[in-house]
Design a protein around this motif. Structure first.
Motif, mmCIF file in Angstrom:
data_model
loop_
_atom_site.group_PDB
_atom_site.id
_atom_site.type_symbol
_atom_site.label_atom_id
_atom_site.label_comp_id
_atom_site.label_asym_id
_atom_site.label_seq_id
_atom_site.Cartn_x
_atom_site.Cartn_y
_atom_site.Cartn_z
ATOM 1 N N PRO B 101 34.068 28.331 -18.842
ATOM 2 C CA PRO B 101 35.305 28.053 -18.084
ATOM 3 C C PRO B 101 35.209 26.733 -17.334
ATOM 4 C CG PRO B 101 34.584 30.325 -17.760
ATOM 5 C CD PRO B 101 33.483 29.644 -18.508
ATOM 6 N N THR B 102 36.217 25.911 -17.467
ATOM 7 C CA THR B 102 36.173 24.544 -16.942
ATOM 8 C C THR B 102 37.431 24.248 -16.133
ATOM 9 O OG1 THR B 102 34.994 23.901 -18.957
ATOM 10 C CG2 THR B 102 35.926 22.121 -17.621
ATOM 11 N N VAL B 103 37.227 23.751 -14.918
ATOM 12 C CA VAL B 103 38.368 23.362 -14.082
ATOM 13 C C VAL B 103 38.621 21.872 -14.254
ATOM 14 C CG1 VAL B 103 39.257 23.158 -11.728
ATOM 15 C CG2 VAL B 103 37.949 25.193 -12.393
ATOM 16 N N SER B 104 39.865 21.503 -14.480
ATOM 17 C CA SER B 104 40.228 20.093 -14.617
ATOM 18 C C SER B 104 41.669 19.910 -14.148
ATOM 19 C CB SER B 104 40.075 19.676 -16.083
ATOM 20 O OG SER B 104 40.666 18.423 -16.306
ATOM 21 N N GLU B 105 41.845 19.014 -13.185
ATOM 22 C CA GLU B 105 43.180 18.714 -12.645
ATOM 23 C C GLU B 105 43.974 19.968 -12.261
ATOM 24 O OE1 GLU B 105 44.965 16.196 -15.581
ATOM 25 O OE2 GLU B 105 43.658 14.504 -15.107
ATOM 26 N N GLY B 106 43.312 20.853 -11.560
ATOM 27 C CA GLY B 106 44.002 22.049 -11.049
ATOM 28 C C GLY B 106 44.209 23.137 -12.071
ATOM 29 N N ARG B 107 43.672 22.923 -13.280
ATOM 30 C CA ARG B 107 43.813 23.942 -14.330
ATOM 31 C C ARG B 107 42.452 24.543 -14.643
ATOM 32 N NH1 ARG B 107 47.914 20.295 -15.245
ATOM 33 N NH2 ARG B 107 49.740 21.070 -16.374
ATOM 34 N N LEU B 108 42.476 25.811 -15.068
ATOM 35 C CA LEU B 108 41.237 26.466 -15.490
ATOM 36 C C LEU B 108 41.352 26.769 -16.979
ATOM 37 C CD1 LEU B 108 38.504 27.864 -15.056
ATOM 38 C CD2 LEU B 108 39.743 29.869 -14.187
ATOM 39 N N PHE B 109 40.461 26.142 -17.767
ATOM 40 C CA PHE B 109 40.493 26.296 -19.222
ATOM 41 C C PHE B 109 39.465 27.326 -19.672
ATOM 42 C CE2 PHE B 109 42.411 22.233 -18.485
ATOM 43 C CZ PHE B 109 43.339 22.073 -19.498
ATOM 44 N N ALA B 110 39.872 28.308 -20.454
ATOM 45 C CA ALA B 110 38.945 29.274 -21.069
ATOM 46 C C ALA B 110 39.759 30.215 -21.950
ATOM 47 C CB ALA B 110 38.204 30.084 -20.019
ATOM 48 N N ARG B 111 39.151 30.677 -23.027
ATOM 49 C CA ARG B 111 39.816 31.693 -23.844
ATOM 50 C C ARG B 111 40.011 32.960 -23.018
ATOM 51 N NH1 ARG B 111 43.011 31.408 -26.810
ATOM 52 N NH2 ARG B 111 42.267 31.105 -28.937
ATOM 53 N N GLY B 112 41.258 33.451 -23.005
ATOM 54 C CA GLY B 112 41.557 34.709 -22.330
ATOM 55 C C GLY B 112 41.998 34.560 -20.889
ATOM 56 N N VAL B 113 41.979 33.330 -20.357
ATOM 57 C CA VAL B 113 42.318 33.185 -18.942
ATOM 58 C C VAL B 113 43.806 33.472 -18.686
ATOM 59 C CG1 VAL B 113 42.743 30.685 -19.037
ATOM 60 C CG2 VAL B 113 41.992 31.744 -16.883
ATOM 61 N N ALA B 114 44.649 33.150 -19.681
ATOM 62 C CA ALA B 114 46.083 33.440 -19.551
ATOM 63 C C ALA B 114 46.387 34.842 -20.068
ATOM 64 C CB ALA B 114 46.900 32.395 -20.328
ATOM 65 N N ASP B 115 45.623 35.260 -21.068
ATOM 66 C CA ASP B 115 45.897 36.537 -21.749
ATOM 67 C C ASP B 115 44.579 37.237 -22.005
ATOM 68 O OD1 ASP B 115 46.880 38.598 -23.250
ATOM 69 O OD2 ASP B 115 47.488 37.365 -24.944
ATOM 70 N N ASP B 116 44.055 38.095 -21.120
ATOM 71 C CA ASP B 116 44.744 38.622 -19.961
ATOM 72 C C ASP B 116 43.753 38.762 -18.826
ATOM 73 O OD1 ASP B 116 46.716 40.404 -18.575
ATOM 74 O OD2 ASP B 116 45.414 42.000 -19.330
ATOM 75 N N LYS B 117 42.609 38.030 -18.916
ATOM 76 C CA LYS B 117 41.568 38.182 -17.910
ATOM 77 C C LYS B 117 41.979 37.630 -16.555
ATOM 78 C CE LYS B 117 37.461 38.425 -20.923
ATOM 79 N NZ LYS B 117 36.391 37.636 -21.576
ATOM 80 N N GLY B 118 42.799 36.565 -16.557
ATOM 81 C CA GLY B 118 43.252 35.996 -15.290
ATOM 82 C C GLY B 118 44.120 36.994 -14.550
ATOM 83 N N ASP B 119 45.058 37.587 -15.257
ATOM 84 C CA ASP B 119 45.959 38.565 -14.674
ATOM 85 C C ASP B 119 45.174 39.767 -14.147
ATOM 86 O OD1 ASP B 119 48.680 39.450 -14.208
ATOM 87 O OD2 ASP B 119 48.313 40.949 -15.781
ATOM 88 N N LEU B 120 44.239 40.241 -14.951
ATOM 89 C CA LEU B 120 43.425 41.403 -14.577
ATOM 90 C C LEU B 120 42.606 41.105 -13.327
ATOM 91 C CD1 LEU B 120 41.858 44.051 -14.869
ATOM 92 C CD2 LEU B 120 40.706 43.092 -16.874
ATOM 93 N N MET B 121 41.936 39.958 -13.308
ATOM 94 C CA MET B 121 41.070 39.654 -12.178
ATOM 95 C C MET B 121 41.892 39.379 -10.916
ATOM 96 S SD MET B 121 37.942 39.841 -11.402
ATOM 97 C CE MET B 121 37.094 39.982 -12.974
ATOM 98 N N ALA B 122 43.113 38.846 -11.067
ATOM 99 C CA ALA B 122 43.985 38.640 -9.889
ATOM 100 C C ALA B 122 44.309 39.992 -9.243
ATOM 101 C CB ALA B 122 45.268 37.921 -10.315
ATOM 102 N N ARG B 123 44.459 41.031 -10.080
ATOM 103 C CA ARG B 123 44.753 42.368 -9.546
ATOM 104 C C ARG B 123 43.513 42.926 -8.808
ATOM 105 N NH1 ARG B 123 48.557 44.990 -14.311
ATOM 106 N NH2 ARG B 123 49.881 43.141 -14.545
ATOM 107 N N VAL B 124 42.348 42.694 -9.404
ATOM 108 C CA VAL B 124 41.112 43.141 -8.759
ATOM 109 C C VAL B 124 40.945 42.428 -7.412
ATOM 110 C CG1 VAL B 124 38.589 43.178 -8.949
ATOM 111 C CG2 VAL B 124 40.003 43.668 -10.980
ATOM 112 N N HIS B 125 41.209 41.120 -7.431
ATOM 113 C CA HIS B 125 41.055 40.352 -6.193
ATOM 114 C C HIS B 125 42.106 40.717 -5.152
ATOM 115 C CE1 HIS B 125 38.508 37.161 -8.473
ATOM 116 N NE2 HIS B 125 37.744 38.054 -7.878
ATOM 117 N N ALA B 126 43.248 41.192 -5.605
ATOM 118 C CA ALA B 126 44.261 41.661 -4.647
ATOM 119 C C ALA B 126 43.726 42.874 -3.882
ATOM 120 C CB ALA B 126 45.553 42.024 -5.403
ATOM 121 N N VAL B 127 43.119 43.804 -4.607
ATOM 122 C CA VAL B 127 42.523 44.974 -3.937
ATOM 123 C C VAL B 127 41.411 44.515 -3.001
ATOM 124 C CG1 VAL B 127 41.281 47.147 -4.273
ATOM 125 C CG2 VAL B 127 43.089 46.490 -5.887
ATOM 126 N N GLU B 128 40.592 43.568 -3.492
ATOM 127 C CA GLU B 128 39.477 43.079 -2.676
ATOM 128 C C GLU B 128 39.985 42.426 -1.384
ATOM 129 O OE1 GLU B 128 36.676 40.813 -4.929
ATOM 130 O OE2 GLU B 128 35.370 40.411 -3.183
#
Lengths: 450, 450
Positions: B101-128
């Motif tokens: 996973p690589t951050v560049s100009e405010g973006r995070l590049f990685a397979r699955g970050v949009a579909d659907d690991k980013g969404d999933l982890m945002a939910r986990v972090h919401a609980v956290e």
């Protein structure tokens, strides 16, 4: 045994050597291989028989061999053949090397032996046989042999334009077809024409997710609707005017069909189909085969064709169509009507690309040469002869008929229905080769006008 | 800055580390890679937050992670997500390693970050985030996370049958879709159903020379005629009864569409199409997109599709069709009607193979959770919210809705229309990730019934 067949039998070892030598050249026009070499060999052979030989040239084409031998009369028989052959793929299915001619159980295996080097060499050997008898041909004989028939003869018209005066004559014997399924020799009085087009519609720069199905133009659907308006389920072509120029078969031609021996069921089995379009009497099926023009989908491709599912709206769709045309349909006219039809139906956005335009050709069954050829065949093969109004396929014969005014017949020839033309293990039966040499010798003798 | 967003900002370094660690697993379900490892990581993370975690198993499927955390009330929110990702092909088009996973100009590049690991982890972090504030969630929270969504969730039904009692709750937040083209958060109240079939007709054991066109059955023509009787040029599906069960949009749903902000022209450009089927007002196009069932040709293949011409009667023809279904169409019923239609038209010889059957799913816009979710989104994003009756695509949501009786909503989510899901250089904007964590935190707070 006739005098002719004795002469041929006594010379058969040398004839077989000639044929094998000619077959050894891998003269594959699609690959541009050994075309000069094969034509040089042929020219050498014809020159050794006394022919006046020339190598004609037009840009971008393999050479055309033109050879003539003056006979006792000016009446001139033109033999049309080709020295090029099909590619050998799939090579793994060949049991022998395609360019190492091999005799096995009375058969000769080699690429091109059935189409068309065997037929061509049998004609050469027919002339040689007559010369060996000390008399030579009673008529003048010409050979016109091209090197790209397997590519669709793209330069034959150019050759006729440039060298037509050297190709003139009184009758042409085109390359032959094959014996009937029950072994009869066959004569064909012409061939169908062809119009080959590709219809293509592009609607997007990439395939779309099929969730956009309700709003996106689907090119496959548009070509489905268009094609459904090209021909209906009764096989009637719906292009206005398509049938206008179709000449229906004459009483005589229908009688010709009825007289022939033909095994429709053997044809069905050899094609590997369960049934034909028409279940009725065989004669009706033959009428369709020989006298009906066609509008045939040769290919339809759009979107995903792999295993399982993929949910897309395809970005483009392509249909390949071949029209087989009967006398006196004109491919250019059919093309114009097709385009008008598409426009009038609102499919002006569909691109039309033309890949082939060949006119049909036809010779009258009344031509005296037909009767003489049939007599020669009867005597040589000891069998009745099938006379067909046309082959159901297409060749560049119309160029000869229309441009040179040269009536052209497809005579009995070397191959049989199992010869595997264009396929692995192409072969002929050697017995049929010797019969062909005899037949062509007799044809040269018989064609002389009284 | 709200208290919530301050809390998130203060924890962002750790959250980003979590997300990157999760993204590093090449959990490609199509290739069976790293599925145990990715699910173990997820379970460890959830366990560390106090979740009761279990790994559910059915034969032949990657594990399903089920985790629950008791809140102050029994009202239970179920998060549906997936930890598997798409294959990375074509790898040559990636500018970074898909699993580094690589951050560049405010973006995070990685397979699955949009579909659907980013969404999933945002939910986990919401609980956290809520736990970090010392109060924890006011409602109970469950995670149900599968590992083969990218393969069409072939075992989700088996999981629900075996483990349904562990998945029950009061509302489900399905994996999300994306922001609108103009950046608005969006809520979707269901998804369309799907029936995917392949129609195949074989008529010969090999392609035939097209000279047999007048007598041979051409499977491409038969499928053309059949398809032309499936849908007409006005896009009306002709299968009798196809529209019988279609529930027309309510006044309320139509108002929903009209209220939303939507840039039809931006959609058209992003799809790379010149025009849509309908030229009229955008609202009519949206009505088609969301409320029309489809009968879409996803593939049509028969005969020759290479360059130039080949004159054959094809031996077989295949059409792939996807039907997108709207409430309350039933894929099994549509399939039965399709088969009846084919039989009645005389196409009983065409084989039908089914590759997908998924029911549509729908949640009432009246559900109180819709209003609460929209409020949470407005507060978090500072923007109006688009509410759509459905996504125009299909997911396995109906299994949850029908089998578990669990109303399911697709909430605002991390990706934007440029996120390149399923494609090279998949990425999210990090600012949108933090917004999502905030939104899901607020959603958990707001969903608590009064």
């Amino acid at each position: 045994m006739s005098q002719l067949s004795e002469e041929i039998a006594s010379r058969s070892a040398g004839y077989l050597d000639d044929l094998k030598a000619f077959l050894s050249f891998p003269s594959i026009s699609a690959e541009g291989r050994a075309l000069e070499e094969a034509s040089d060999f042929l020219m050498g052979k014809l020159r050794s028989l006394g022919f006046n030989v020339s190598k004609a040239r037009v840009d971008g084409a393999p050479p055309l061999v033109i050879a003539d031998l003056k006979g006792r009369s000016d009446y001139t028989l033109v033999f049309y053949n080709h020295y090029d052959v099909q590619p050998v793929d799939p090579i793994s299915e060949w049991r022998t090397d395609p360019f190492s001619p091999t005799v096995s159980e009375g058969r000769l295996f080699a690429r091109g032996v059935a189409d068309d080097k065997g037929d061509l060499m049998a004609r050469v050997h027919a002339v040689e046989t007559l010369l060996a008898r000390g008399e030579g041909p009673p008529i003048s004989v010409k050979f016109v042999v091209e090197g790209e028939e397997e590519e669709g003869s793209p330069h034959l018209k150019d050759y006729v334009e440039k060298y037509g005066s050297l190709m003139k004559g009184d009758v042409c014997l085109w390359e032959g077809f094959e014996t009937s399924t029950d072994g009869r020799p066959q004569v064909f009085l012409g061939c169908k024409g062809l119009l080959y087009v590709e219809l293509k519609l592009s609607t997007a720069s990439a395939d779309l997710h099929s969730m956009y199905g309700p709003i996106a133009v689907n090119p496959a659907w548009r070509l489905v609707w268009l094609m459904a308006k090209m021909k209906d389920e009764s096989e009637k072509v719906l292009i206005p005017g398509f049938y206008d120029d179709v000449v229906p078969p004459t009483e005589e031609e229908l009688e010709m069909l009825a007289r022939n021996s033909y095994d429709v069921d053997a044809l069905r089995r050899s094609l590997g189909v369960r049934s034909f379009l028409r279940a009725g009497p065989d004669l009706e099926l033959l009428k369709d085969l020989y006298f009906q023009p066609t509008c045939n989908i040769a290919g339809f491709s759009s979107g995903y064709s792999g295993p399982g599912s993929k949910t897309i709206v395809p970005r483009e769709a392509t249909v390949k169509i071949d029209f087989r045309l009967v006398p006196s349909q004109d491919p250019a006219k059919v093309l114009a009507r097709l385009k008008e039809h598409m426009l009038s139906l609102g499919y002006g956005d569909v691109q039309v690309k033309v890949f082939g335009e060949e006119a049909p050709a036809k010779v009258s069954p009344e031509a005296p040469e037909v009767r003489r050829l049939v007599e020669a065949a009867k005597e040589s093969y000891g069998s009745e002869v099938n006379i067909w109004p046309t082959i159901p396929a297409t060749g560049p014969m119309a160029i000869f008929v229309n441009e040179l005014g040269l009536p052209s017949l497809m005579p009995p020839s070397v191959p049989y229905p199992g010869s595997s033309y264009h396929a692995p293990n192409e072969h002929i039966m050697l017995s049929q080769y010797w019969k062909s040499v005899e037949f062509f010798s007799r044809a040269i003798l018989k064609l002389a006008p009284p």
